[in-house]
Write an enzyme that holds these catalytic residues in place. Structure first.
Site, PDB file in Angstrom:
ATOM      1  N   LYS A 188       0.836  -1.204   0.000  1.00 49.27           N
ATOM      2  CA  LYS A 188       0.000   0.000   0.000  1.00 49.27           C
ATOM      3  C   LYS A 188       0.881   1.268   0.000  1.00 49.27           C
ATOM      4  O   LYS A 188       2.100   1.170  -0.008  1.00 49.27           O
ATOM      5  CB  LYS A 188      -0.937  -0.033   1.219  1.00 49.27           C
ATOM      6  CG  LYS A 188      -1.783  -1.312   1.324  1.00 49.27           C
ATOM      7  CD  LYS A 188      -2.686  -1.532   0.122  1.00 49.27           C
ATOM      8  CE  LYS A 188      -3.878  -2.424   0.345  1.00 49.27           C
ATOM      9  NZ  LYS A 188      -3.698  -3.885   0.269  1.00 49.27           N
TER      10      LYS A 188
HETATM   11  C1  LIG Z   1      -4.958  -4.917   0.855  1.00 47.39           C
HETATM   12  C2  LIG Z   1      -6.424  -5.048   0.951  1.00 47.39           C
HETATM   13  C3  LIG Z   1      -7.067  -5.686   2.016  1.00 47.39           C
HETATM   14  C4  LIG Z   1      -6.320  -6.455   3.057  1.00 47.39           C
HETATM   15  O1  LIG Z   1      -5.415  -5.711   3.788  1.00 47.39           O
HETATM   16  P1  LIG Z   1      -4.469  -6.440   4.844  1.00 47.39           P
HETATM   17  O2  LIG Z   1      -3.890  -5.289   5.613  1.00 47.39           O
HETATM   18  O3  LIG Z   1      -3.452  -7.200   4.069  1.00 47.39           O
HETATM   19  O4  LIG Z   1      -5.321  -7.305   5.687  1.00 47.39           O
HETATM   20  C5  LIG Z   1      -8.441  -5.668   2.081  1.00 47.39           C
HETATM   21  N1  LIG Z   1      -9.182  -5.067   1.133  1.00 47.39           N
HETATM   22  C6  LIG Z   1      -8.607  -4.462   0.074  1.00 47.39           C
HETATM   23  C7  LIG Z   1      -9.477  -3.798  -0.944  1.00 47.39           C
HETATM   24  C8  LIG Z   1      -7.214  -4.438  -0.060  1.00 47.39           C
HETATM   25  O5  LIG Z   1      -6.659  -3.844  -1.119  1.00 47.39           O
END
Ligand SMILES: *Cc1c(COP(=O)(O)O)cnc(C)c1O
Length: 378
Positions: A188
């Protein structure tokens, strides 16, 4: 030959320093100085009601499902084109998932068909701000108010992105729904390896959220001196991250503006370099609605067919460049096989087959982007 990976986590330089500080302070479990710094930053900068760091966005979504008291047979509406955690958080509590389609313009939930999915059992809508681009929140909030539903924003990709509603007020994504979940996974914009955050905008949930976060105990209130002993008062789990993770995240937060600036430059370089070609080629560029901002979470192309996308992935691979497709519609996943009863979701399937994400990370320099653009030209 140059090799271009899909993602490369960016370090601001202060991560190790703050981790050492956390360790040497003697407080390395959760809810210490760095956790407080991060939470206060988000509350103040984006107008979130109350923030709690979690060990992932997945955990934040699970907390949200507990908070709104999801029970077996409750229905929760989510887009089919999303990550499994958006669904799993509610499936774990016995909910039935009602899958919604995406838009023609972008992979976000199609709000024009949303009302037809609402029944007397519907408890919540979970819009996912795909690529950090806002969903049509006015329509979603209006339906939620009318039918008495909760809105939980999956803002995993949406840090530092905004929505301007019909009232002309610009609001941060994650500040609009009753609850919202962010991710700081290493893919992210700002990261802590694994990590996430629950934002609580409907403050009726604030006290209980803290309890669920601390394993079902009222330990947070105890440490603030509000009660003289703490104990088991509710269900909960270990949703809070250690100070080591919060210290890492704080180092990222300190550089948020610079990170966002750089990512937008990369995004614009791709966009400008590909705009003309996309008019004659077999792919489309991302479209951002007028009500949304671009937080440069990712850069994607949408091809005319699965075959065209595969050819492109292959061509990029031959040139040592790793471009990847994204979600496969959840209603068609192996876990859901045979269980889906709704109509076929045209746009969700469309993006499953045709969307391609190009390499995107802070240190992706102009030479590399130009190299990728050249391959796409051919
Ligand atoms: C990355 C992501 C998640 C999960 O995030 P984590 O921190 O890895 O649990 C959930 N929903 C979306 C849309 C994502 O892009």
């Amino acid at each position: 030959m140059m090799k271009i990976g899909f993602n490369k986590p960016y370090l601001t330089g202060n991560e190790a320093k703050y981790i050492i500080d956390a360790v040497s302070s003697g407080k390395i479990s959760g809810n210490g100085k760095y956790t407080q710094l991060c939470q206060q930053f988000f509350e103040q900068k984006y107008g979130f009601g109350k923030c709690l760091l979690t060990t992932s966005c997945t955990d934040a979504l699970e907390m949200a499902a507990i908070l709104i008291n999801i029970k077996p047979d409750d229905e929760v509406i989510i887009p089919s084109y999303t990550f499994v955690s958006t669904a799993n958080a509610f499936v774990l509590r016995g909910a039935k998932i009602i899958f919604a389609d995406s838009n023609e313009q972008n992979p976000n939930i199609d709000t024009s068909k949303l009302e037809s999915l609402i029944t007397s059992k519907t408890k919540a809508i979970v819009p996912v701000h795909y690529a950090g681009t806002a969903c049509d929140m006015d329509t979603i909030m209006e339906l939620a108010n009318r039918y008495n539903l909760f809105v939980i924003e999956d803002a995993a990709q949406a840090v530092d992105s905004f929505y301007t509603g019909k009232d002309g007020v610009k609001k941060a994504l994650g500040s609009i729904g009753h609850l919202a979940a962010f991710s700081f996974h290493e893919t992210k914009n700002i990261i802590s390896g694994e990590g996430g955050m629950l934002t609580i905008n409907d403050l009726q949930f604030a006290n209980r959220a803290e309890i669920i976060w601390e394993k079902g105990t009222n330990r947070s209130a105890f440490f603030r001196g509000e009660i003289d002993k703490y104990g088991w008062v509710d269900i909960g789990s270990s949703f809070l991250p250690s100070e080591i993770i919060a210290a890492f995240l704080w180092a990222q937060i300190e550089h948020l503006e610079e990170i966002q600036e750089k990512r937008k430059q990369i995004w614009n370089h791709y966009y400008e370099g590909l705009l003309e070609i996309s008019l004659n080629q077999n792919f489309k560029l991302p479209q951002i609605p007028d009500f949304a901002t671009n937080n440069a979470h990712m850069f994607y192309l949408v091809f005319e067919s699965l075959d065209e996308r595969n050819k492109c992935i292959h061509k990029l691979k031959e040139n040592n460049t790793n471009a990847v497709f994204h979600y496969l519609s959840l209603h068609k996943s192996p876990f859901y096989e045979g269980k889906y009863e709704g109509e076929e979701l045209f746009w969700a399937n469309h993006y499953s087959d045709r969307l391609l994400r190009l390499p995107f990370y802070y240190e992706l320099d102009t030479d590399k982007i130009d190299f990728i653009i050249d391959i796409l030209k051919k």
